[in-house]
Design a protein around this motif. Structure first.
Motif, mmCIF file in Angstrom:
data_model
loop_
_atom_site.group_PDB
_atom_site.id
_atom_site.type_symbol
_atom_site.label_atom_id
_atom_site.label_comp_id
_atom_site.label_asym_id
_atom_site.label_seq_id
_atom_site.Cartn_x
_atom_site.Cartn_y
_atom_site.Cartn_z
ATOM 1 N N ALA A 51 81.261 45.161 67.003
ATOM 2 C CA ALA A 51 80.218 44.624 67.886
ATOM 3 C C ALA A 51 80.374 43.118 68.050
ATOM 4 O O ALA A 51 80.208 42.587 69.158
ATOM 5 N N ALA A 52 80.699 42.427 66.975
ATOM 6 C CA ALA A 52 80.906 40.975 67.067
ATOM 7 C C ALA A 52 82.093 40.666 67.976
ATOM 8 O O ALA A 52 82.019 39.765 68.820
ATOM 9 N N ALA A 53 83.175 41.412 67.821
ATOM 10 C CA ALA A 53 84.338 41.206 68.682
ATOM 11 C C ALA A 53 83.967 41.481 70.145
ATOM 12 O O ALA A 53 84.401 40.754 71.048
ATOM 13 N N GLY A 54 83.170 42.509 70.374
ATOM 14 C CA GLY A 54 82.716 42.808 71.725
ATOM 15 C C GLY A 54 81.851 41.703 72.300
ATOM 16 O O GLY A 54 81.983 41.338 73.475
ATOM 17 N N CYS B 52 75.401 36.128 61.901
ATOM 18 C CA CYS B 52 76.372 35.065 61.606
ATOM 19 C C CYS B 52 77.609 35.177 62.489
ATOM 20 O O CYS B 52 78.175 34.160 62.904
ATOM 21 N N LEU B 53 78.036 36.403 62.778
ATOM 22 C CA LEU B 53 79.266 36.604 63.548
ATOM 23 C C LEU B 53 79.066 36.422 65.055
ATOM 24 O O LEU B 53 80.040 36.244 65.784
ATOM 25 N N THR B 54 77.829 36.468 65.507
ATOM 26 C CA THR B 54 77.589 36.269 66.938
ATOM 27 C C THR B 54 77.047 34.877 67.248
ATOM 28 O O THR B 54 76.944 34.507 68.413
ATOM 29 N N ASP B 55 76.716 34.125 66.233
ATOM 30 C CA ASP B 55 76.345 32.717 66.401
ATOM 31 C C ASP B 55 77.176 31.934 65.402
ATOM 32 O O ASP B 55 76.775 31.742 64.265
#
Length: 148
Positions: free
Chosen positions: A131-134, A89-92
């Protein structure tokens, strides 16, 4: 492996919005005035950032953390209530977009108490959020997480 998160001074929050402070995941100690969190969210919205608040007060485990994220971010119905689903969810963020946001801000309050109550879950959550922030750091739209 969980690395310590950098601390973001309360005064640096505007820097996230104008990108003079790099987006990412930060520990954040907002000023004692409870309205500060509201002010930050309002400033983010005014800067055309999509933002959400997930209160973690009283949360003591993974299930509570994921429920707070689901409620605070209004995660989609297909959210699987596990770490991988949160990462997805956090990367899309296509499900979260409203127009064309200038950035994304996710604020979690009560972090210290959650981390004390569930250190392993907090470590995993930190890894997922970092990881999502990255992931977003390599894109044009900034993504920041404040753990307060």
């Amino acid at each position: 492996m969980t690395l310590p998160l950098p601390a973001l001074p309360d005064a640096s929050v505007p820097g996230l919005l104008d990108e003079s402070v790099p987006p990412g995941a930060y520990l954040w100690e907002p000023s004692p005035d409870v309205t500060r969190v509201t002010e930050v969210l309002e400033a983010a919205r005014a800067a055309r950032w999509r933002c959400a608040l997930a209160p973690l007060e009283g949360v003591t485990d993974k299930a509570g953390f994921l429920a707070a994220c689901q409620s605070g971010m209004e995660l989609p119905d297909w959210f699987g209530r596990n770490w991988d689903a949160l990462a997805d969810c956090l990367t899309d963020l296509s499900w979260w977009e409203d127009g064309d946001p200038e950035g994304y801000l996710f604020v979690l309050t009560g972090w210290a108490d959650f981390a004390a109550a569930a250190p392993e879950d907090a470590a995993t959550a930190t890894d997922v959020l970092t990881a999502a922030a990255g992931f977003w750091s390599a894109r044009d739209t900034p993504f920041a997480v404040l753990l307060g």
